[in-house]
Design an enzyme around this catalytic site. Sequence first.
Site, mmCIF file in Angstrom:
data_model
loop_
_atom_site.group_PDB
_atom_site.id
_atom_site.type_symbol
_atom_site.label_atom_id
_atom_site.label_comp_id
_atom_site.label_asym_id
_atom_site.label_seq_id
_atom_site.Cartn_x
_atom_site.Cartn_y
_atom_site.Cartn_z
ATOM 1 N N GLY A 131 108.784 14.691 46.940
ATOM 2 C CA GLY A 131 108.194 14.662 48.176
ATOM 3 C C GLY A 131 106.477 15.017 48.133
ATOM 4 N N GLY A 132 105.876 15.014 49.128
ATOM 5 C CA GLY A 132 104.409 15.465 48.979
ATOM 6 C C GLY A 132 104.353 16.798 48.542
ATOM 7 C CG PHE A 133 106.064 19.570 50.856
ATOM 8 C CD1 PHE A 133 107.273 19.811 50.814
ATOM 9 C CD2 PHE A 133 105.531 18.570 51.855
ATOM 10 C CE1 PHE A 133 108.235 19.477 51.596
ATOM 11 C CE2 PHE A 133 106.847 18.060 52.829
ATOM 12 C CZ PHE A 133 107.923 18.713 52.749
ATOM 13 N N GLY A 134 106.984 18.946 46.978
ATOM 14 C CA GLY A 134 108.111 19.433 46.238
ATOM 15 C C GLY A 134 109.331 18.388 45.902
ATOM 16 C CB SER A 135 111.802 18.559 43.608
ATOM 17 O OG SER A 135 110.771 18.593 42.733
ATOM 18 C CB VAL A 136 114.242 15.547 47.822
ATOM 19 C CG1 VAL A 136 115.353 15.558 48.719
ATOM 20 C CG2 VAL A 136 113.056 15.688 48.375
ATOM 21 C CG ASP A 160 103.307 10.640 57.950
ATOM 22 O OD1 ASP A 160 102.642 9.516 57.989
ATOM 23 O OD2 ASP A 160 103.271 11.317 56.950
ATOM 24 C CB ILE A 191 117.640 12.184 45.270
ATOM 25 C CG1 ILE A 191 117.448 13.213 46.085
ATOM 26 C CG2 ILE A 191 119.146 12.223 44.624
ATOM 27 C CD1 ILE A 191 118.198 13.099 47.437
ATOM 28 N N GLY A 192 114.263 12.754 44.429
ATOM 29 C CA GLY A 192 112.884 12.311 44.662
ATOM 30 C C GLY A 192 111.829 13.411 44.621
#
Length: 971
Positions: free
Chosen positions: A650-655, A767, A647-648
């Site tokens: 991210g800055g450091f990997g998948s979700v 953040d 579903i996405g």
Amino acid sequence: MSIILHYLILLRVKALREIGVQLGKKDWNFNVDPCINESSWLTPKLNSRPLYNNSLFCNCAYPDSVCHVVGLFLLGQDLDGVLPRALVKLPYLKSLHLTRNYLSGNIPHEWASTRLEFLSISMNNLSGPLPSFLGNITTLTFLGIENNLFSGMVPLDLGKLVNLKNLILSANNFSGEFPVTLTNLTKLMELRISSNNFTGRMPDFFRSWKQLQKLEIQASGFEGPIPPSISILSNLTELRISDLVGEGSKFPNLSSMTLMNRLMLRSCNITGSIPSYISDMKRIQILDLSFNRLEGSVPDLSGLEMLQFMYLTRNLLNGPIPDWIKDSGNRLQLDLSYNSFSESYDPACRDAFKNLFKSSSGRDNLILGECLKNVPCSEDQYSMYINCGGSATTIGNITYEADNDVGGSAKFFHENENWGFSSTGHFWDVDTSRYDYIADNVSILTMNESELYTRARLSPLSFTYYARCLAKGTYKVKLHFAEIVIRDNRSFYSLGRRIFDIYVQEKLVWKDFDIESSARGVDKAVVKEHKANVIDNVLMIRFYWAGKGTTAAPKRGTYGPLISAISVEPDFSHDGKKKISIMVLVGAVVMVLLLIFMILGIVWWKGCLGGRSSRENELRGLDLQTGFFTYRQIKVATNNFSAANKIGEGGFGSVYKGILLDGTVIAVKQLSPKSKQGSREFVNEIGMVSGLQHPNLVRLYGCCIEGKTLLLIYEYMENNSLAHTLFGPADGRLKLDWSARQKICVGIARGLTFLHEESTLKVVHRDIKATNVLLDRDLNPKISDFGLAKLNEEENTHISTKIAGTIGYMAPEYALRGYLTDKADVFSFGIVALEIVAGKNNMKYQPNENFVCLLDKAIVLQQKGNLMELVDPELGSKFSKEEVLRMIKVALLCTNPSPAPRPTMTAVVSMLEGGTVVDELNIDLSIYGNNGWRFEVLRNQLVQSPQPSSMESQSLAQSSNATWMGSSTSA
Ligand SMILES: *[C@@H]1O[C@H](CO)[C@@H](O)[C@H](O)[C@H]1NC(C)=O
Ligand SMILES: *[C@@H]1O[C@H](CO)[C@@H](O)[C@H](O)[C@H]1NC(C)=O
Ligand SMILES: *[C@@H]1O[C@H](CO)[C@@H](O)[C@H](O)[C@H]1NC(C)=O
């Protein structure tokens, strides 16, 4: 003097600690003064009905110059202790609001000596008889104990509460007669005693209750008729009486009640005609006279301009349908179903706001009205399968037809040839513009044929499914139910009791049906079967809410029949029956068995390969309040991390989205081994988030380690991120109306208040941005991504060596000098608030020579006195100007270039809710004489970050495609 003062404050903290322990409240932080000055007092109103609150109000104006606790508001926190005896240690306490928790036991006798004025313990798990000593708290003006399990008689001593203005006893199990001593409550303005098990006649105390404005007696157990003395209540604005048993009467005389706003006399066995003086109730919005025996014609109510809903359902009204009804258009939602009018009129068949199902007695349309008269059945049917509230679903060789029309308060749906429905009623006490006729499951279901149960038809009053082309004969009617909304955990989500009646062919077949008890739990299927005779091709199945059970747990408007699927099959043999060959059946069974063995084999084989690294030890060292998951569990849940579940990014990997075996929907954030972001931050994140729980923070369920990969398991959020909703591609994204935006903004502020001021750890998020705010199914905002957060330790120098944040949201002192306090979050929050108003990304706001970003534009417009120009055009004119201006001004306060003048998040919440006035003096515009300063900040941010432009574009790419959890950027 100061020693005494200090001692008194210590005493107060000690008392509060004791109260916290008794309530089961674990997150009270006494390192900061939890007091809010009483001047920002928000008078508790029943109408505002907040779901969550965590405030302690103090008054410092007492002669001993000590601040005394005068108000304690702990709402929607799932506190699972008891009502605190130690409350008496706060002798100045006036208001106690503990609504929506999971407190059990009874009221402690120590409370008899308190001087409480406002007491609400509604929506809890309290039980036993209501104690007599409550009558000793004669200062009480508001007593709310709705939705508990109190039983026995209402104590006579309640009559001693002569100052009482609001008394709310609904949704308990009170029995016996209503005590006559309550005639002494002559100041009563609001009385609600619905859904109880009282006996005897309805109390005839109205002569003593002349001040009453709101009276609600639904399904209380009382017998009719309504006492004639009710006519004396000329101040009534809301009158709701329903489901009286026994004797009826003519229409009571309500002619003095010209202030009436909402009138319900439902199922009260009223005979005679509808009085014409109703046309004098100029303020009336809702009129419900359904399920009586009213006759005659409908009086001319065309002058009632505020009337929105009118239910005359199931009476004996006759004569022609008056012209004013035909001309009333879409302003009025009008249900005339189940009556005996002499005509039906054609346009109504296509009118979404008039229900004329079975409304006329004409020869041809005795059954289904004019609308279907000319649509003969093409052939006899022998079965009917409907996936109520859901889409078409095939199970085995049976196809359940789709039933996903939105429904309505007065709707006759007849677009299918063979079946349709009649839907009557809206949910009271919730926003009437909402369409809530379909329920979605709140956790993933694992029962057989779960496709039938994930969505279900809801009815606030009465709902009829009909089949119209069935061949003559006896049929097996199977009704599939599962409770998919109310929960069974230790939470106020489990306090709901859904009770309704089911009629088949107009015969009451199941009375007081309760899905949860019938299925022995929630998310479990139960199928009820009944044999019905069909003589004239028509079968009707009707669901009716008779006012019983609860209506406000977990939320207001949670009640009414819920039906998942219907199947109707012949109880006789006919030629159309298909025969399945035995050979095919045996073949299928063998195939299925083979498949199962294969899957089991694979799962076992994979399971043996699961390895773990030394990082586990690092994680074990943390005081996790959450669970560890095995890699196998997560693989099964995410369908082996299939692309479909992603579903996405991210800055450091998948979700990934996943479903645990117990049905919980989860989001799995994967830290890829290649990621530069070290495990230290990761471990930091787990340790911190696991301890933090708040309705406006994304909940972390746990973590999992597999080789070098670390996984975080979060609660799943249905509506993606705020950034996606505000700035995503226009097609397919939700449109946020103003009230949703206001709710989201306040929710974010609450979440930050918790992080900064209320949680046991003090946390600076660092953040805050629109991509880090996720939205649940009800558009409640939840702050995510604590990956960059750090403990805000007292001894910290506040100088952070490592800058971490996102361009466009970072406070100048943090971006330029690494100076980090919670005021940096306040700045970022201000930017998000502006984006909510404008519907535009701060940085993507078409920069031109006049402004670099949205914030600049806001400042310029503030100087010009033209702030409204900032408002998102998508909102049209549908917003509260006052709230919009307030939000912009709060945002400008928050984005003050210096940290000190920025407000605290508590103050922000209070300002946004209108509790305190926005202090415009602190909106400092002089410093922005020209845009140089801001350019400077931006340039510095760009210099600090290695690849600013690619980061920003990455962030935007994510927002267009489910920016799940963590588009965090590190420097
Ligand atoms: C309530 O008040 C009565 C009389 O004023 C007193 O006798 C009784 O003890 C009080 N009850 C409690 C529980 O304090
Ligand atoms: C109402 O209060 C008065 C005195 O305040 C008392 O004498 C009377 O008995 C009370 N009535 C009832 C019905 O309790
Ligand atoms: C209500 O009271 C009647 C007796 O008056 C009793 O038979 C019935 O079981 C009670 N209902 C509930 C739900 O307690």
